[in-house]
Design an enzyme around this catalytic site. Sequence first.
Site, PDB file in Angstrom:
ATOM      1  N   SER A 126      56.109  48.296  52.819  1.00 30.50           N
ATOM      2  CA  SER A 126      56.563  49.674  53.066  1.00 30.50           C
ATOM      3  C   SER A 126      55.498  50.524  53.731  1.00 30.50           C
ATOM      4  O   SER A 126      54.303  50.383  53.468  1.00 30.50           O
ATOM      5  CB  SER A 126      56.958  50.345  51.744  1.00 30.50           C
ATOM      6  OG  SER A 126      57.939  49.586  51.104  1.00 30.50           O
ATOM      7  N   PRO A 128      54.914  54.749  55.642  1.00 37.78           N
ATOM      8  CA  PRO A 128      55.479  56.105  55.648  1.00 37.78           C
ATOM      9  C   PRO A 128      56.782  56.177  56.445  1.00 37.78           C
ATOM     10  O   PRO A 128      57.715  56.875  56.060  1.00 37.78           O
ATOM     11  CB  PRO A 128      54.376  56.946  56.296  1.00 37.78           C
ATOM     12  CG  PRO A 128      53.103  56.202  56.011  1.00 37.78           C
ATOM     13  CD  PRO A 128      53.469  54.747  55.952  1.00 37.78           C
ATOM     14  N   ILE A 337      72.979  58.940  22.668  1.00 36.35           N
ATOM     15  CA  ILE A 337      73.216  58.494  21.284  1.00 36.35           C
ATOM     16  C   ILE A 337      72.105  59.016  20.367  1.00 36.35           C
ATOM     17  O   ILE A 337      72.358  59.379  19.211  1.00 36.35           O
ATOM     18  CB  ILE A 337      73.323  56.948  21.227  1.00 36.35           C
ATOM     19  CG1 ILE A 337      74.640  56.504  21.891  1.00 36.35           C
ATOM     20  CG2 ILE A 337      73.244  56.429  19.778  1.00 36.35           C
ATOM     21  CD1 ILE A 337      74.791  55.003  22.070  1.00 36.35           C
ATOM     22  N   GLU A 363      61.948  47.135  46.077  1.00 32.93           N
ATOM     23  CA  GLU A 363      62.387  45.807  46.537  1.00 32.93           C
ATOM     24  C   GLU A 363      63.791  45.859  47.143  1.00 32.93           C
ATOM     25  O   GLU A 363      64.598  44.942  46.995  1.00 32.93           O
ATOM     26  CB  GLU A 363      62.227  44.766  45.424  1.00 32.93           C
ATOM     27  CG  GLU A 363      60.759  44.688  45.001  1.00 32.93           C
ATOM     28  CD  GLU A 363      60.310  43.406  44.368  1.00 32.93           C
ATOM     29  OE1 GLU A 363      60.974  42.387  44.565  1.00 32.93           O
ATOM     30  OE2 GLU A 363      59.256  43.434  43.686  1.00 32.93           O
ATOM     31  N   THR A 365      66.539  49.273  48.204  1.00 29.41           N
ATOM     32  CA  THR A 365      67.382  50.230  47.463  1.00 29.41           C
ATOM     33  C   THR A 365      68.763  49.605  47.213  1.00 29.41           C
ATOM     34  O   THR A 365      69.119  48.598  47.837  1.00 29.41           O
ATOM     35  CB  THR A 365      67.586  51.514  48.295  1.00 29.41           C
ATOM     36  OG1 THR A 365      68.240  51.133  49.526  1.00 29.41           O
ATOM     37  CG2 THR A 365      66.270  52.220  48.604  1.00 29.41           C
TER      38      THR A 365
HETATM   39  N1  CAA Z   1      65.935  35.286  54.838  1.00 28.87           N
HETATM   40  C1  CAA Z   1      65.525  34.875  56.065  1.00 28.87           C
HETATM   41  N2  CAA Z   1      65.673  35.636  57.168  1.00 28.87           N
HETATM   42  C2  CAA Z   1      66.250  36.839  57.027  1.00 28.87           C
HETATM   43  C3  CAA Z   1      66.701  37.319  55.792  1.00 28.87           C
HETATM   44  C4  CAA Z   1      66.530  36.482  54.662  1.00 28.87           C
HETATM   45  N3  CAA Z   1      66.893  36.853  53.432  1.00 28.87           N
HETATM   46  N4  CAA Z   1      67.239  38.535  55.980  1.00 28.87           N
HETATM   47  C5  CAA Z   1      67.129  38.826  57.287  1.00 28.87           C
HETATM   48  N5  CAA Z   1      66.536  37.787  57.906  1.00 28.87           N
HETATM   49  C6  CAA Z   1      66.222  37.654  59.329  1.00 28.87           C
HETATM   50  C7  CAA Z   1      67.493  37.744  60.180  1.00 28.87           C
HETATM   51  O1  CAA Z   1      68.134  36.490  60.273  1.00 28.87           O
HETATM   52  C8  CAA Z   1      66.936  38.213  61.520  1.00 28.87           C
HETATM   53  O2  CAA Z   1      66.352  37.120  62.194  1.00 28.87           O
HETATM   54  P1  CAA Z   1      67.027  36.501  63.561  1.00 28.87           P
HETATM   55  O3  CAA Z   1      67.077  37.627  64.551  1.00 28.87           O
HETATM   56  O4  CAA Z   1      66.115  35.390  63.930  1.00 28.87           O
HETATM   57  O5  CAA Z   1      68.396  36.051  63.157  1.00 28.87           O
HETATM   58  C9  CAA Z   1      65.797  39.104  61.089  1.00 28.87           C
HETATM   59  O6  CAA Z   1      65.435  38.755  59.765  1.00 28.87           O
HETATM   60  C10 CAA Z   1      66.141  40.581  61.143  1.00 28.87           C
HETATM   61  O7  CAA Z   1      67.260  40.736  60.303  1.00 28.87           O
HETATM   62  P2  CAA Z   1      68.327  41.881  60.547  1.00 28.87           P
HETATM   63  O8  CAA Z   1      68.767  41.887  61.980  1.00 28.87           O
HETATM   64  O9  CAA Z   1      69.368  41.737  59.505  1.00 28.87           O
HETATM   65  O10 CAA Z   1      67.399  43.170  60.333  1.00 28.87           O
HETATM   66  P3  CAA Z   1      67.743  44.672  59.983  1.00 28.87           P
HETATM   67  O11 CAA Z   1      66.819  45.532  60.719  1.00 28.87           O
HETATM   68  O12 CAA Z   1      69.213  44.930  60.143  1.00 28.87           O
HETATM   69  O13 CAA Z   1      67.292  44.795  58.436  1.00 28.87           O
HETATM   70  C11 CAA Z   1      67.409  44.565  56.074  1.00 28.87           C
HETATM   71  C12 CAA Z   1      67.662  43.934  57.453  1.00 28.87           C
HETATM   72  C13 CAA Z   1      68.129  43.632  55.090  1.00 28.87           C
HETATM   73  C14 CAA Z   1      68.014  45.944  55.972  1.00 28.87           C
HETATM   74  C15 CAA Z   1      65.894  44.583  55.813  1.00 28.87           C
HETATM   75  O14 CAA Z   1      65.240  45.496  56.689  1.00 28.87           O
HETATM   76  C16 CAA Z   1      65.534  44.943  54.381  1.00 28.87           C
HETATM   77  O15 CAA Z   1      65.625  44.111  53.484  1.00 28.87           O
HETATM   78  N6  CAA Z   1      65.083  46.198  54.126  1.00 28.87           N
HETATM   79  C17 CAA Z   1      64.587  46.593  52.813  1.00 28.87           C
HETATM   80  C18 CAA Z   1      63.126  46.317  52.686  1.00 28.87           C
HETATM   81  C19 CAA Z   1      62.688  46.229  51.253  1.00 28.87           C
HETATM   82  O16 CAA Z   1      63.307  45.576  50.420  1.00 28.87           O
HETATM   83  N7  CAA Z   1      61.564  46.867  50.960  1.00 28.87           N
HETATM   84  C20 CAA Z   1      60.971  46.767  49.649  1.00 28.87           C
HETATM   85  C21 CAA Z   1      59.498  46.949  49.740  1.00 28.87           C
HETATM   86  S1  CAA Z   1      58.564  45.810  48.808  1.00 28.87           S
HETATM   87  C22 CAA Z   1      58.476  46.425  47.231  1.00 28.87           C
HETATM   88  O17 CAA Z   1      59.165  47.333  46.858  1.00 28.87           O
HETATM   89  C23 CAA Z   1      57.524  45.692  46.366  1.00 28.87           C
HETATM   90  C24 CAA Z   1      56.954  46.455  45.266  1.00 28.87           C
HETATM   91  O18 CAA Z   1      55.826  46.913  45.339  1.00 28.87           O
HETATM   92  C25 CAA Z   1      57.670  46.546  43.964  1.00 28.87           C
END
Ligand code: CAA
Length: 380
Positions: A126, A128, A337, A363, A365
């Site tokens: 993540s 900003p 409760i 991880e 939303t």
């Molecule tokens: N496994 C493998 N590849 C994946 C995948 C997965 N689960 N999900 C997506 N991909 C690949 C796609 O296949 C694509 O690759 P290709 O072009 O080669 O096919 C590429 O990744 C891009 O995917 P999208 O086109 O779907 O990308 P998008 O911009 O539409 O975004 C999203 C996808 C699911 C919204 C992603 O951006 C996402 O998960 N966002 C949330 C991020 C997140 O969870 N952040 C949490 C921060 S970490 C944290 O919180 C830890 C902590 O400290 C507690």
Amino acid sequence: MNFELTEEHKMIRDAARDFAQTELLPGVIERDENQTFPTEQIKKLGELGFMGMMVSPKYGGAGMDTISYILAMEEISKVDASCSVVMSVNNSLVCWGLETFGNEEQKEKYLKPLASGEMIGAFCLSEPEAGSDATSQQTTAIDKGDHYLLNGTKNWITNGSSASVYLVIAQTDLEKGHKGINAFIIEKDMHGFVVGAKENKLGIRGSDTHSLMFTDVKVPKENRIGEDGFGFKFAMKTLSGGRIGIAAQALGIASGAYELALKYSKERKAFGTEICNHQAIAFKLADMITEITAARHLVMKCAWDKDQGNNYDVSSAMAKLYASKVAMEQTVEAVQIHGGNGFVKEYHVERLMRDAKITQIYEGTSEIQKIVISRSVIKG
Ligand code: CAA
């Protein structure tokens, strides 16, 4: 189909429960109040093998399955979600990411101390301007031949100051979009790396959440994880498993609040009887246990998927989406409760209610989980 836990699973669950009651419960209110990181408690969790639960014994881990991991996460989270998020990030993001995609040298050097709990790891995606929209990485890692030059800022990083090892996602080639993103292993003492301010949070206040700044950090080539351009897939694949851990955390927060509410309702009297005898309370308890049981089944199912080698991208998104909703809703009910006592810190449920909220945010939303699920069903 078999819903029974094995004897080993039960032993792990009971060990985690004992640990939570004896080591975490005393002092949990003060740690929350003072935002104190559970240093001693994490050290002991490491000694019990809970910081690298699924890592192979070859690399110092406990070699357990994902079901064991979520049973432990649930029990720890019932009492101290600040502690369980440290455990979750270390286990399912950092250790799993390194064991699955790191090379032999990286595993020897970094995975071993992380799996034993000697070191703590952080996962740095993540920024900003890149939270949900994770492909919009502004942190850059420019290829300089024998090293990369890392510049940028990461935000809301769990284990921000307690970690020694950081998995950092950065853009190497902007023109390639997400295919130009890499993941790197950064050590805390690398020149140009500064841990920024600690966030003052609503919940999980004992965990240390920081911004991180990188200014011309020279990262050796051998610290890149996987092939050039693998970083975004690394993040996505790792987060799919991370979401199982957070789903289990949400389940633990909900079931911890439920257990406290049930106990309280059998002790507290109003209108001449224990309040559990009033249908208004009894029906709340019925709804709570039903919702929690449904969440547990989803969490167990995705852990089972992972252990069977099935794809778990969608089942982990469903488990996190549902379990975090249950955690939020049922902790509110647990406070209700408890009545006036629910609003008072010594009864624990107000903390669980505050801790629940983050499970709908980090991880990915709840809205991101719905993107993952809906894209999958529409694609078929
Ligand atoms: N496994 C493998 N590849 C994946 C995948 C997965 N689960 N999900 C997506 N991909 C690949 C796609 O296949 C694509 O690759 P290709 O072009 O080669 O096919 C590429 O990744 C891009 O995917 P999208 O086109 O779907 O990308 P998008 O911009 O539409 O975004 C999203 C996808 C699911 C919204 C992603 O951006 C996402 O998960 N966002 C949330 C991020 C997140 O969870 N952040 C949490 C921060 S970490 C944290 O919180 C830890 C902590 O400290 C507690």
